[in-house]
Design an enzyme around this catalytic site. Structure first.
Site, short mmCIF file in Angstrom:
data_model
loop_
_atom_site.label_atom_id
_atom_site.label_comp_id
_atom_site.label_asym_id
_atom_site.label_seq_id
_atom_site.Cartn_x
_atom_site.Cartn_y
_atom_site.Cartn_z
CG ASP A 1 3.09 3.77 -33.69
OD1 ASP A 1 1.97 4.25 -33.43
OD2 ASP A 1 3.28 2.54 -33.80
CE LYS B 1 -0.85 -2.36 -36.49
NZ LYS B 1 0.00 -2.06 -35.35
CD GLU C 1 -2.83 -1.10 2.44
OE1 GLU C 1 -2.60 -0.24 3.33
OE2 GLU C 1 -3.72 -1.98 2.54
NE ARG D 1 -0.87 -0.20 -25.24
CZ ARG D 1 0.21 -0.93 -24.98
NH1 ARG D 1 0.84 -1.56 -25.95
NH2 ARG D 1 0.66 -1.02 -23.74
CD GLN D 2 -6.95 -2.42 -21.68
OE1 GLN D 2 -7.96 -2.67 -21.05
NE2 GLN D 2 -5.74 -2.74 -21.24
#
Length: 325
Positions: free
Chosen positions: A229, A201, A47, A104-105
């Site tokens: 990128d 791709k 913690e 990315r999600q």
């Protein structure tokens, strides 16, 4: 006392987590302020404890933390810092996340998947954040996940200036490594006055970080190809993209990205590839064991410091990008 005061007793205070202290110190130096003294440590069970050693009441607080590995620990630490500032009566709390974790999600590709980028935004809002500053999100739509102002900074000028200083731009083709990067690559072509190529791709949906490169669309034969990128994680996308470009007759390949995640085999892949130079910024720490001869790291600290100053002084962050963002 650390911090600076503006008219009306408005006070900027800068706070740093433990993930990337070198970047935080560089941002502080650019702002000509000191980082606010902070006590932070972990209990035996993992913690995190945080306490600020100066009063933060009424301050304009900026909490900088890069979401590097171990990413969950540093996100949690930043959330705890924001909560501590809210409970200590800071006037406004701005989360500065040069690399925004879980970006990315940002959508569901298939059923029963999370939209973790939205969850991240909700967590920071619940903790008490009023505003976000971040650099080169994976997709711009993530700005809409946070219920408040989001200052989305771009490293394009920093990276493009370096490319322009090293290469003959008349011989350069800007390459988008996938369809998602086309819009960013178009900004590069506008900036450098170069043609654009796209690599088609497809990812294997069953295998994480597995990329299959199919074909190159655009003029690359005999030219210097600059792949652009947002991040380099395991290096698979960039290296396979470079191989595809060389197969189509490219004379040279340079890779640029804002965020150097460099997970797992990334360093070995990049070192052993035919890529001439890998250009990154320091939004994430790159330890000595991940540095190599082809790597160039540019500092993002001046841009972040400028953005913080504009927010603090109620100026225009968009003005940092010529009115376009």
């Amino acid at each position: 006392m650390s911090g600076i005061k503006a008219s009306g007793e408005k006070k900027l205070m800068l706070f740093s987590g433990r993930a990337h202290p070198d970047l935080a110190k560089e941002v502080a130096d650019n702002l000509r302020v000191e980082l606010t003294p902070t006590a932070a440590y972990d209990f035996a069970n993992g913690e995190t404890f945080v306490r600020f050693l100066e009063s933060v009441r009424g301050s304009d607080a900026f909490v900088i933390q890069s979401h590097t590995a171990p990413i969950n620990q540093w996100i949690m630490e930043q959330l705890i810092m924001v909560d501590a500032l809210k409970r200590a009566s800071a006037n406004r709390i701005t989360v500065v996340a040069p690399f925004f974790g879980y970006a990315r999600q940002d959508k569901k590709h298939r059923g029963r998947e999370p939209i973790s980028a939205r969850l991240m935004a909700d967590l920071f809002k619940t903790a008490g954040a009023d505003r976000l500053i971040t650099v080169d999100l994976h997709t711009a739509q993530i700005q809409g996940f946070f219920d408040g102002p989001v200052d989305h900074l771009f490293a394009l000028e920093l990276l493009a200036d370096h490319v322009e200083s090293k290469l003959d731009t008349s011989q350069v083709t800007v390459v988008a490594p996938d369809a998602g990067r086309v819009r960013v690559a178009e900004r590069w072509t506008d900036r450098l006055g170069c043609p654009l190529a796209i690599i088609h791709k497809r990812r294997d949906p069953e295998v994480a970080n597995e990329v299959k490169v199919f074909e190159v669309v655009g003029e690359v034969e005999g030219r210097t190809c600059v792949i652009v990128d947002d991040m380099i994680d395991t290096g698979g996308t960039i290296v396979k993209a470079a191989d595809a470009l060389f197969e189509q007759g490219a004379a040279r390949v340079v890779a640029t990205a804002t965020h150097g995640v460099l997970s797992g085999p990334a360093v070995d892949r990049l070192k052993n590839s035919r890529i001439s130079e890998v250009i990154l910024t320091n939004t994430l720490p790159i330890p000595e064991d991940k540095q190599f001869d082809k790597l160039t790291v540019l500092s993002i600290a001046p841009l972040i410091a400028q953005a913080i100053h504009e927010v603090f002084s109620d100026g225009s962050v968009t003005s940092l990008f010529g009115g376009h963002s």
